[in-house]
Design a protein around this motif. Structure first.
Motif, PDB file in Angstrom:
ATOM      1  N   ALA A 195      -1.058   7.341   0.416  1.00  0.00           N
ATOM      2  CA  ALA A 195      -0.716   7.456   1.838  1.00  0.00           C
ATOM      3  C   ALA A 195      -1.405   6.377   2.658  1.00  0.00           C
ATOM      4  N   ALA A 196      -2.643   6.039   2.288  1.00  0.00           N
ATOM      5  CA  ALA A 196      -3.366   4.982   3.003  1.00  0.00           C
ATOM      6  C   ALA A 196      -2.797   3.610   2.660  1.00  0.00           C
ATOM      7  N   ILE A 197      -2.420   3.418   1.422  1.00  0.00           N
ATOM      8  CA  ILE A 197      -1.842   2.136   1.012  1.00  0.00           C
ATOM      9  C   ILE A 197      -0.525   1.884   1.736  1.00  0.00           C
ATOM     10  N   TRP A 198       0.326   2.882   1.824  1.00  0.00           N
ATOM     11  CA  TRP A 198       1.609   2.704   2.522  1.00  0.00           C
ATOM     12  C   TRP A 198       1.412   2.345   3.985  1.00  0.00           C
ATOM     13  N   GLN A 199       0.343   2.839   4.581  1.00  0.00           N
ATOM     14  CA  GLN A 199       0.069   2.594   5.997  1.00  0.00           C
ATOM     15  C   GLN A 199      -0.708   1.301   6.234  1.00  0.00           C
ATOM     16  N   ALA A 200      -1.139   0.631   5.177  1.00  0.00           N
ATOM     17  CA  ALA A 200      -1.989  -0.549   5.329  1.00  0.00           C
ATOM     18  C   ALA A 200      -1.247  -1.655   6.086  1.00  0.00           C
ATOM     19  N   PRO A 201      -1.854  -2.222   7.120  1.00  0.00           N
ATOM     20  CA  PRO A 201      -1.186  -3.283   7.888  1.00  0.00           C
ATOM     21  C   PRO A 201      -0.960  -4.554   7.078  1.00  0.00           C
TER      22      PRO A 201
ATOM     23  N   LEU B 170       7.660   7.688   6.712  1.00  0.00           N
ATOM     24  CA  LEU B 170       7.409   6.252   6.535  1.00  0.00           C
ATOM     25  C   LEU B 170       8.501   5.363   7.110  1.00  0.00           C
ATOM     26  N   ARG B 171       9.467   5.939   7.762  1.00  0.00           N
ATOM     27  CA  ARG B 171      10.608   5.137   8.206  1.00  0.00           C
ATOM     28  C   ARG B 171      10.202   3.992   9.135  1.00  0.00           C
ATOM     29  N   ASP B 172       9.208   4.206   9.968  1.00  0.00           N
ATOM     30  CA  ASP B 172       8.756   3.161  10.889  1.00  0.00           C
ATOM     31  C   ASP B 172       7.517   2.428  10.378  1.00  0.00           C
ATOM     32  N   VAL B 173       7.193   2.626   9.111  1.00  0.00           N
ATOM     33  CA  VAL B 173       5.962   2.063   8.556  1.00  0.00           C
ATOM     34  C   VAL B 173       6.249   1.030   7.475  1.00  0.00           C
ATOM     35  N   VAL B 174       7.210   1.325   6.594  1.00  0.00           N
ATOM     36  CA  VAL B 174       7.510   0.424   5.486  1.00  0.00           C
ATOM     37  C   VAL B 174       8.968  -0.004   5.527  1.00  0.00           C
TER      38      VAL B 174
ATOM     39  N   ASP C 195       7.231  -4.789   9.229  1.00  0.00           N
ATOM     40  CA  ASP C 195       7.507  -6.008   9.987  1.00  0.00           C
ATOM     41  C   ASP C 195       7.614  -7.245   9.090  1.00  0.00           C
ATOM     42  N   ALA C 196       7.781  -7.053   7.799  1.00  0.00           N
ATOM     43  CA  ALA C 196       7.902  -8.192   6.884  1.00  0.00           C
ATOM     44  C   ALA C 196       9.139  -9.017   7.225  1.00  0.00           C
ATOM     45  N   ALA C 197       8.991 -10.321   7.202  1.00  0.00           N
ATOM     46  CA  ALA C 197      10.107 -11.221   7.475  1.00  0.00           C
ATOM     47  C   ALA C 197      11.124 -11.158   6.336  1.00  0.00           C
ATOM     48  N   PRO C 198      12.407 -11.400   6.653  1.00  0.00           N
ATOM     49  CA  PRO C 198      13.432 -11.411   5.596  1.00  0.00           C
ATOM     50  C   PRO C 198      13.091 -12.349   4.446  1.00  0.00           C
TER      51      PRO C 198
END
Length: 268
Positions: A48-54, A70-74, A207-210
């Motif tokens: 859970a912490a890894i998925w949230q890591a910036p 996680l829809r707005d996180v990953v 927010d990863a770029a394409p």
């Protein structure tokens, strides 16, 4: 450095294969010019912490959290294709297991039984199980007790040791255990299967770029296809990957809605 994890299927008996696969993927990412590519997988923090890591670069998650918390996180990158039974293309399902000596011959025979689930936020352990049960539950609770074990392997152990009567186990986990540690599934039999679902997605930060997403897909696909990595991919049962988006996982939420419409909104 960025964060990378393959924690969804990372039992000790496949951890070396995951390490080898990540080393191959990381080398390809560096060769493509990416910075901050971690040398090792992160096993120090909860998933859970890894998925949230910036600084999340690469991980794998469950389909149910993907469409909920996680829809707005990953951001989904690709879905794996496995060679194991119960997997077809970039999909998998759950197998419902009971003890070999159980008289149960189907889902309807589990009324009043004790069920083990790995967690309430699991697609394979809860959501797919709930959807399958909704067709036979007639809007009433199915089980006398629901035990949360924390993992699919712990659910297998609960049924094997008589602490639970049935559990829904991700087909990939069941196959990995059967292949690498057959004692973990000895004494169990499959009594039913669930509807299919997209396999557990590989993800990156929201927010990863394409261009980063494309690089991850290319590096992952290339590493899996490279014969040099055959020992690792064979151990994992990993054949290929397929690019995916959130839309591919809409069926996960739909199963929850269908179960609720059938009068079985919660696995109970």
């Amino acid at each position: 450095m960025g964060t990378a994890s393959l924690g969804m299927y990372d039992a000790p008996f496949v951890a070396p294969a995951n390490d080898a696969l990540w080393a191959a993927v990381a080398a390809r990412l560096r060769a493509a010019g990416l910075a901050d590519v971690p040398a090792a997988l992160d096993r120090t923090r909860p998933l859970a912490a890894i998925w949230q890591a910036p600084d999340l670069l690469f991980a794998q998650t469950c389909g149910y959290p993907l469409v909920t918390t996680l829809r707005d996180v990953v951001r989904p990158v690709a879905a794996p294709i496995y060679r194991w039974p119960g997997c077809q293309g970039a999909t998998h399902r759950s197998v419902v297991v009971v003890a070999t000596g159980s008289p149960a011959d189907g889902l309807a025979a589990l009324i009043g039984a004790r069920a083990a689930i790995n967690g309430r936020d699991s697609n394979t352990g809860m959501n797919l199980f709930r959807r399958a049960l909704a067709d036979v539950a007639a809007g009433a609770p199915m089980f006398g007790e629901v035990i949360e074990t924390g993992s699919h392997l712990a659910s297998l152990a609960a049924v094997r040791d008589g602490e639970a009567d049935a559990a829904a186990i991700d087909a990939v986990t069941f196959a990995l255990a059967t292949h690498h540690r057959p004692e973990l599934t000895a004494g169990l039999r499959v009594v039913a299967t669930t509807p299919v679902s997209p396999s557990l997605p590989f993800v990156t930060r929201r927010d990863a770029a394409p261009a980063l997403v494309a690089a991850l897909v290319e590096a992952l696909a290339g590493a899996i296809a490279d014969p040099v990595n055959a020992a690792a991919t064979t151990a994992l049962g990993l054949v290929a990957v397929q690019p995916v988006t959130f839309a591919d996982y809409a069926v996960v939420r739909r199963y929850a809605e269908e179960a609720a419409a059938l009068g079985y909104p919660a696995l109970a």
